[in-house]
Design an enzyme around this catalytic site. Structure first.
Site, PDB file in Angstrom:
ATOM      1  N   ASN A   1      30.670  39.091  38.883  1.00 35.23           N
ATOM      2  CA  ASN A   1      31.037  40.467  38.553  1.00 35.23           C
ATOM      3  C   ASN A   1      29.921  41.009  37.670  1.00 35.23           C
ATOM      4  O   ASN A   1      29.824  40.648  36.502  1.00 35.23           O
ATOM      5  CB  ASN A   1      32.378  40.486  37.803  1.00 35.23           C
TER       6      ASN A   1
ATOM      7  N   LYS B   1      29.479  44.023  36.665  1.00 30.70           N
ATOM      8  CA  LYS B   1      29.887  45.136  35.788  1.00 30.70           C
ATOM      9  C   LYS B   1      28.838  46.253  35.844  1.00 30.70           C
ATOM     10  O   LYS B   1      28.304  46.517  36.910  1.00 30.70           O
ATOM     11  CB  LYS B   1      30.109  44.634  34.356  1.00 30.70           C
TER      12      LYS B   1
ATOM     13  N   HIS C   1      40.662  44.682  37.048  1.00 35.32           N
ATOM     14  CA  HIS C   1      39.927  43.966  35.997  1.00 35.32           C
ATOM     15  C   HIS C   1      40.414  44.487  34.636  1.00 35.32           C
ATOM     16  O   HIS C   1      40.714  45.677  34.488  1.00 35.32           O
ATOM     17  CB  HIS C   1      38.415  44.191  36.156  1.00 35.32           C
TER      18      HIS C   1
ATOM     19  N   GLU D   1      38.922  45.277  32.058  1.00 42.72           N
ATOM     20  CA  GLU D   1      38.150  46.408  31.523  1.00 42.72           C
ATOM     21  C   GLU D   1      38.598  47.723  32.168  1.00 42.72           C
ATOM     22  O   GLU D   1      38.625  48.767  31.517  1.00 42.72           O
ATOM     23  CB  GLU D   1      36.644  46.156  31.734  1.00 42.72           C
TER      24      GLU D   1
ATOM     25  N   GLU E   1      42.346  35.790  34.575  1.00 43.78           N
ATOM     26  CA  GLU E   1      41.326  36.072  33.569  1.00 43.78           C
ATOM     27  C   GLU E   1      41.981  36.368  32.211  1.00 43.78           C
ATOM     28  O   GLU E   1      42.361  37.524  31.955  1.00 43.78           O
ATOM     29  CB  GLU E   1      40.499  37.280  33.993  1.00 43.78           C
TER      30      GLU E   1
ATOM     31  N   GLY F   1      33.874  37.570  28.309  1.00 49.28           N
ATOM     32  CA  GLY F   1      32.697  38.043  27.589  1.00 49.28           C
ATOM     33  C   GLY F   1      32.648  37.596  26.135  1.00 49.28           C
ATOM     34  O   GLY F   1      31.858  38.115  25.348  1.00 49.28           O
TER      35      GLY F   1
ATOM     36  N   SER G   1      34.276  33.575  30.640  1.00 43.44           N
ATOM     37  CA  SER G   1      33.192  32.753  30.081  1.00 43.44           C
ATOM     38  C   SER G   1      32.976  31.446  30.849  1.00 43.44           C
ATOM     39  O   SER G   1      32.643  30.421  30.262  1.00 43.44           O
ATOM     40  CB  SER G   1      33.429  32.479  28.590  1.00 43.44           C
TER      41      SER G   1
HETATM   42  C1  PEP Z   1      34.614  39.018  34.051  1.00 37.21           C
HETATM   43  O1  PEP Z   1      34.126  40.058  33.687  1.00 37.21           O
HETATM   44  O2  PEP Z   1      35.388  39.001  35.018  1.00 37.21           O
HETATM   45  C2  PEP Z   1      34.272  37.794  33.327  1.00 37.21           C
HETATM   46  C3  PEP Z   1      34.947  36.698  33.563  1.00 37.21           C
HETATM   47  O3  PEP Z   1      33.250  37.890  32.425  1.00 37.21           O
HETATM   48  P1  PEP Z   1      32.566  36.671  31.614  1.00 37.21           P
HETATM   49  O4  PEP Z   1      32.298  35.588  32.615  1.00 37.21           O
HETATM   50  O5  PEP Z   1      31.323  37.250  31.053  1.00 37.21           O
HETATM   51  O6  PEP Z   1      33.543  36.229  30.590  1.00 37.21           O
END
Ligand code: PEP
Length: 258
Positions: free
Chosen positions: A13, A15, A99, A101, A171, A177, A217
């Protein structure tokens, strides 16, 4: 992972990152190293404006391109939005929906998520449906209840064959992040819970076939342990998908489980 019944999917992803020029450099760096990703499907979800370019750049590979969101209406006065048909038409195969966000900054609700999931499936796109709890919700002990609600509402009205095509990404918001990863046991337990919800609603065969990812992460170091959990069938990866060598290490970790 359970390769007998379902596909492993490693999805990036991006973003709001990378110009088309940077996408080209990334493709040039990763393509010679990709080899045959035997067991897993690889997806890169990129900003809408770069989807046609990314499709072109990865045409001769097994990397599929996806969008990061979509609207549920077929057309109309929704300035700045893109429809599922638009994504399909430029070559996207997947689209991330719900997501955290998008939920946090763009008022996405479980009900709009449901409309988007249905629109994506009707257009022939595979939705990557994101669900997950905040730290506060985890500490209150309501993770399972919240995930049950999110999954049930997101999948409401879908047929069994449609549910099979949905990729569900667990998630935990506190792990996105932040560099804080859920332990393999924590992530595995919630992914097993998601499969149990599917089993209850749509039967054992559908539950066995659904790909459930972990996201939060995930990186080159922790991927193998997370992917060794029986109900984690891949990853949705933000930060670590931006560097070709890091993303490749996660793809290789998935391939080594086979
Ligand atoms: C995401 O944005 O779906 C995500 C898992 O980000 P990160 O791997 O940076 O935590």
């Amino acid at each position: 992972m359970n390769l007998k019944y379902r596909k492993t999917i490693i999805a990036g992803n991006w973003k709001m990152n990378k110009t088309l020029t940077e996408t080209k450099a990334y493709a040039e760096a990763i393509k010679p190293m990709l080899g045959k990703h035997k067991w897993c499907e690889v997806v890169l979800c990129v900003p809408s404006v770069n989807i046609p370019g990314a499709v072109r750049l990865f045409r001769d590979t097994r990397v599929a391109i996806g969008g990061e969101t979509c609207h549920y209406e077929a057309s109309g006065a929704y300035t700045g939005e893109v429809t599922v048909e638009m994504l399909k038409d430029v070559g996207a195969k997947y689209v991330i929906i719900g997501h955290s966000e998008r939920r946090q900054y763009y008022n996405e609700t479980d009900f709009t998520v449901n409309k988007k999931v249905r629109a994506a499936l009707d257009a022939g796109l595979r939705p990557i449906l994101c669900v997950g709890e905040s730290l506060e919700q985890r500490e209150l002990g309501v993770t399972e209840e919240l995930i049950t609600y999110q999954v049930k509402v997101a999948l409401a009205g879908l047929t069994e064959s449609q549910v099979r095509r949905v990729v569900i990404a667990y998630e935990p918001i506190w792990a996105i992040g932040t560099g804080k990863t859920a332990t393999a046991e924590q992530a595995g337990a919630v992914c097993s819970h998601i499969r149990a919800i599917i089993r209850k609603g749509y039967g054992a065969r559908v539950a066995r076939a659904v790909t459930i990812q972990y996201g939060g992460s995930m990186n080159a170091k922790n991927a193998a342990e997370l992917l060794s959990q029986p109900d984690i069938d891949g990853g949705l990866i933000g930060g670590a998908s931006l560097k070709p060598e890091d993303f490749l290490a996660i793809i290789n970790a998935a391939n080594q489980q086979g």
